[in-house]
Design a protein around this motif. Structure first.
Motif, mmCIF file in Angstrom:
data_model
loop_
_atom_site.group_PDB
_atom_site.id
_atom_site.type_symbol
_atom_site.label_atom_id
_atom_site.label_comp_id
_atom_site.label_asym_id
_atom_site.label_seq_id
_atom_site.Cartn_x
_atom_site.Cartn_y
_atom_site.Cartn_z
ATOM 1 N N ALA A 141 -0.503 -12.104 5.216
ATOM 2 C CA ALA A 141 -0.845 -11.002 4.323
ATOM 3 C C ALA A 141 0.349 -10.127 4.000
ATOM 4 N N TYR A 142 0.288 -9.507 2.809
ATOM 5 C CA TYR A 142 1.238 -8.470 2.443
ATOM 6 C C TYR A 142 0.990 -7.263 3.338
ATOM 7 N N GLY A 143 2.037 -6.792 4.000
ATOM 8 C CA GLY A 143 1.874 -5.761 5.024
ATOM 9 C C GLY A 143 1.804 -4.355 4.486
ATOM 10 N N ARG A 144 0.866 -4.132 3.568
ATOM 11 C CA ARG A 144 0.602 -2.800 3.041
ATOM 12 C C ARG A 144 -0.893 -2.636 2.857
ATOM 13 N N GLY A 145 -1.339 -1.376 2.737
ATOM 14 C CA GLY A 145 -2.736 -1.116 2.425
ATOM 15 C C GLY A 145 -3.679 -1.497 3.547
ATOM 16 N N GLY A 146 -4.875 -1.944 3.144
ATOM 17 C CA GLY A 146 -5.928 -2.217 4.103
ATOM 18 C C GLY A 146 -5.636 -3.347 5.064
ATOM 19 N N ALA A 147 -4.759 -4.280 4.691
ATOM 20 C CA ALA A 147 -4.455 -5.405 5.579
ATOM 21 C C ALA A 147 -3.910 -4.925 6.918
ATOM 22 N N LEU A 148 -3.222 -3.793 6.930
ATOM 23 C CA LEU A 148 -2.689 -3.253 8.178
ATOM 24 C C LEU A 148 -3.798 -2.868 9.154
ATOM 25 N N GLU A 149 -5.016 -2.674 8.638
ATOM 26 C CA GLU A 149 -6.144 -2.287 9.481
ATOM 27 C C GLU A 149 -7.051 -3.469 9.830
ATOM 28 N N THR A 150 -6.874 -4.589 9.152
ATOM 29 C CA THR A 150 -7.787 -5.718 9.356
ATOM 30 C C THR A 150 -7.122 -6.940 9.975
ATOM 31 N N VAL A 151 -5.796 -7.002 9.967
ATOM 32 C CA VAL A 151 -5.066 -8.146 10.513
ATOM 33 C C VAL A 151 -4.178 -7.669 11.657
ATOM 34 N N VAL A 152 -4.207 -8.374 12.772
ATOM 35 C CA VAL A 152 -3.351 -8.043 13.917
ATOM 36 C C VAL A 152 -2.102 -8.912 13.820
ATOM 37 N N ASP A 153 -0.988 -8.298 13.483
ATOM 38 C CA ASP A 153 0.248 -9.045 13.232
ATOM 39 C C ASP A 153 0.683 -9.802 14.485
ATOM 40 N N GLY A 154 0.904 -11.102 14.323
ATOM 41 C CA GLY A 154 1.333 -11.948 15.421
ATOM 42 C C GLY A 154 0.195 -12.513 16.246
ATOM 43 N N GLU A 155 -1.014 -11.929 16.086
ATOM 44 C CA GLU A 155 -2.165 -12.388 16.878
ATOM 45 C C GLU A 155 -3.205 -13.092 16.011
ATOM 46 N N THR A 156 -3.668 -12.422 14.964
ATOM 47 C CA THR A 156 -4.637 -13.064 14.055
ATOM 48 C C THR A 156 -4.027 -13.324 12.679
ATOM 49 N N GLY A 157 -2.741 -13.036 12.540
ATOM 50 C CA GLY A 157 -2.079 -13.290 11.269
ATOM 51 C C GLY A 157 -0.633 -12.863 11.300
ATOM 52 N N LEU A 158 0.024 -12.957 10.149
ATOM 53 C CA LEU A 158 1.418 -12.554 9.984
ATOM 54 C C LEU A 158 1.549 -11.742 8.706
ATOM 55 N N PHE A 159 2.491 -10.798 8.695
ATOM 56 C CA PHE A 159 2.741 -9.984 7.518
ATOM 57 C C PHE A 159 4.038 -10.396 6.836
ATOM 58 N N PHE A 160 4.062 -10.258 5.513
ATOM 59 C CA PHE A 160 5.316 -10.285 4.766
ATOM 60 C C PHE A 160 5.453 -8.939 4.067
ATOM 61 N N GLN A 161 6.689 -8.517 3.794
ATOM 62 C CA GLN A 161 6.939 -7.130 3.422
ATOM 63 C C GLN A 161 7.257 -6.905 1.950
ATOM 64 N N GLU A 162 7.333 -7.952 1.163
ATOM 65 C CA GLU A 162 7.580 -7.800 -0.261
ATOM 66 C C GLU A 162 6.637 -8.696 -1.042
ATOM 67 N N GLN A 163 6.213 -8.231 -2.215
ATOM 68 C CA GLN A 163 5.347 -9.042 -3.071
ATOM 69 C C GLN A 163 6.219 -9.924 -3.956
ATOM 70 N N THR A 164 6.832 -10.915 -3.315
ATOM 71 C CA THR A 164 7.669 -11.881 -4.014
ATOM 72 C C THR A 164 7.328 -13.275 -3.512
#
Length: 384
Positions: free
Chosen positions: A295-318
């Motif tokens: 997921a893109y690591g902004r907005g609501g995803a920060l509250e619904t995805v656990v980075d490294g545990e249930t998902g991974l974040f990327f920091q730019e919309q590219t």
């Protein structure tokens, strides 16, 4: 109590409509209102058999398809509803529903999915994406949005109790309206999903195909890596753009019924989520199937995805950032066990949502805070 529930418009069955379904379940005797109602029969199940009362926008030409074009009529339209006979009015709002008119003897509770993004902090992005950032049309659009913001800010005074669907939206509400909202996350019907550890060799993106969801961006990223398979589920204005960017490794299925969507959520290697979303129920539904979310690591995803545990974040919309995140996922995976996925999504269940909403509404409609009920009670005693 006599209760009314107001929703912006009823033309799709999406995340906001899942919240509406729970509100209608909590208040089965409530009357339902909406600016327009254009749902085919097979997509009305979430309304629990209710048919909403609509506004004059319903009768405007092609309102089922062009309802967004009538946005600037909707403030006037929503104000024409007469709620004077109700004790409690609940608005489910991401555009105009919170702008209803109620009196001092009524309680208005507003569940805000988001203040209108296109009128506030995301105005410039929306104008660019719709080609309205230049010329006379651009000037007109900016003036209309200016007028909309004045109306939107003024009508905030008519809300007695604010509920936000995420901490992200609570911050937006504070910034725009200057009020504090209680956070109650949207519900996930966990009974529809089953965690499975065996996955097929494809990635999934599923959403309404509208610009801010960034589905063409995901398609572009996967088209650059033809050894990876991507399945796209959804329909909307961006469909032509999605198909134009799709390589041979991308399968575009269009709109699919729930059973097909859930089957793909269960089997996908990972779910891709590139939007800066207000909350986002779909990533939680993926996790309820044991499917990690990239997921893109902004907005609501920060509250619904656990980075490294249930998902991974990327920091730019590219496209590059998405490709890099998928590379990291394929190299390292995620640390969460099936039990971790299950425990995480439980806190977003329908039962938790209903309990929190009931507690908030009960607190808002106590005898002291509901003058209309108290007045009728006094009158009944006097008559007796």
């Amino acid at each position: 109590m006599k209760v009314a529930i107001v929703h912006d418009w009823l033309v799709v069955d999406g995340g906001a409509e899942k919240v509406l379904h729970e509100l209608l379940t909590l208040f089965p005797e409530a009357d339902l209102y909406s600016t327009v109602f254009h749902l085919p029969e097979e997509k009305r199940r979430f309304l629990n058999g209710k048919v909403p009362k609509t506004t004059f926008v319903q009768k405007l030409p092609f309102s089922g398809r062009l309802y967004r074009n009538y946005l600037f009529f909707m403030p006037l339209a929503i104000e024409q509803f007469d709620f004077s006979s109700y004790d409690l009015v609940i608005s489910s709002s991401y555009a105009v529903a919170k702008g209803i008119i109620t009196g001092p003897n009524q309680v208005h509770v507003s569940y805000v999915h988001s203040p209108a993004r296109y009128a506030w902090d995301m105005q410039h992005q929306y104008l660019r994406e719709s080609g309205l950032n230049k010329g006379f049309k651009g000037i007109l659009a900016r003036w209309l949005l200016h007028r909309f913001r004045i109306w939107d800010a003024r009508t905030a005074n008519g809300v007695d109790h604010w509920i936000a669907n995420s901490q992200f939206i609570a911050r937006r509400i504070k910034k725009i309206y200057g009020v504090t909202a209680t956070v109650v996350n949207p519900p996930v019907k966990l009974e529809r999903f089953e965690i499975k550890t065996e996955k097929d060799d494809f990635y999934l993106v599923a959403s309404r195909l509208v610009p801010y969801k960034r589905i063409p961006l995901v398609v572009e990223a996967f088209s650059r890596t033809p050894d990876r398979k991507l399945v796209v589920i959804g329909d909307g204005p961006d469909m032509a753009n999605v198909k134009a960017k799709a390589g041979s490794n991308v399968t575009v299925l269009g709109y699919q019924p729930d059973d097909v969507l859930i089957d793909h959520l269960t089997r996908a290697r990972a779910f891709i989520f590139a939007a800066e979303e207000d909350f986002g129920i779909m990533p939680l539904e993926a996790q309820a199937c044991g499917t990690p979310v990239i997921a893109y690591g902004r907005g609501g995803a920060l509250e619904t995805v656990v980075d490294g545990e249930t998902g991974l974040f990327f920091q730019e919309q590219t496209a590059e950032a998405i490709v890099d995140a998928v590379d990291r996922f394929e190299q390292d995976g995620v640390a969460g066990t099936p039990g971790d996925f299950e425990n995480h999504v439980k806190s977003f269940s329908s039962e938790v949502f209903r309990r929190k909403i009931r507690e908030l509404v009960d607190a808002a409609t106590t005898r002291d805070s509901l003058p209309s009920v108290r007045l009728r009670s006094v009158r009944a005693e006097q008559a007796a």
